[in-house]
Design an enzyme around this catalytic site. Structure first.
Site, PDB file in Angstrom:
ATOM      1  CG  ASP A 107       0.490  -1.201  -7.097  1.00 49.60           C
ATOM      2  OD1 ASP A 107       1.009  -1.777  -6.978  1.00 49.60           O
ATOM      3  OD2 ASP A 107       1.166  -0.667  -5.708  1.00 49.60           O
ATOM      4  CE  LYS A 164      -0.400   1.142  -2.587  1.00 46.99           C
ATOM      5  NZ  LYS A 164       0.173   1.039  -4.190  1.00 46.99           N
ATOM      6  CE  LYS A 172       3.151  -0.724  -2.074  1.00 46.33           C
ATOM      7  NZ  LYS A 172       2.355  -0.777  -3.637  1.00 46.33           N
TER       8      LYS A 172
END
Length: 226
Positions: free
Chosen positions: A94, A157, A186
């Protein structure tokens, strides 16, 4: 939408990214993830090897954050951190995009930053790009989605949980509309209860980042601030 605890658990990246996180706390995180069969645990790169060892044989993956939480590290440093995290057992990365460069409209630099991380772990891990939506307007969010996909990322995300705001249904829906169907979304930041989790999934989230995973699958209000 009605989802049972097992179904919701399969969306969750069980998360501990606090500066004062201890090895004991990481072990507890992994125990909870294994017990509830969350999709993954998400930790700082320092703890990847610890988490990978703790989760051997459980089916739970390890995700590592990169350039976290500001996104202002050199791209080469992000790429190195990502590669080392994968070497230590991470299956997912991430990475925080360079928010300042995006706000300035330096789109080629943003795309290159993401691509360097993607290339560093290509064929070994998936990459999620953290946009930190609280700093961005809708046009910038859409642009970040496009750049992430162009750079080869696998997910977009919402946020780190350390910036302004957090995941919103509106942002998740916008992000879903601005990436192709092969790209995941996400929702992360402020997802602390089952109602919010389901709302995010209904809006198009395919993964949830939260430190309140246990509370969510138990259908109770979490106390965490991630």
């Amino acid at each position: 939408m009605t989802l049972n605890a097992k179904e919701i658990a399969s969306y969750i990246d069980h998360t501990l990214l606090k500066a004062d996180a201890s090895t004991a706390a990481i072990h507890k995180l992994c125990e909870e993830a294994a017990q509830h069969q969350f999709f993954s645990v998400c930790v700082n790169s320092q703890f990847v090897a610890t988490a990978a060892k703790a989760l051997e044989g459980t089916g739970v993956k390890v995700a590592a954050v990169v350039g976290f939480p500001l996104g202002a590290s050199l791209s080469e440093v992000k790429a190195f951190e990502a590669a080392k995290a994968v070497e230590n057992g991470a299956a997912e990365i991430d990475t925080v995009l360079p928010i300042g460069l995006l706000l300035e409209g330096q789109l080629d630099a943003v795309r290159s930053d993401i691509k360097q991380v993607v290339d560093a772990v290509k064929g070994k891990a998936i990459v999620k790009v953290i946009m930190e939506t609280g700093f961005l307007n809708d046009e910038q969010k859409a642009t970040a989605c496009r750049l992430s996909e162009e750079a080869g990322a696998h997910f977009v995300k919402t946020s780190t949980g350390f910036g302004p705001g957090g995941a919103t249904v509106e942002d998740v829906r916008l992000m879903r509309q601005n990436v192709s169907s092969t790209i995941g979304v996400k929702a992360s930041g402020g997802v602390r209860d089952v109602e919010t989790a389901i709302a995010m999934i209904e809006a198009g989230a395919t993964r949830l980042g939260t430190s309140s995973g246990v509370a969510i699958v138990n259908g109770t209000q979490g106390a965490s601030t991630y």
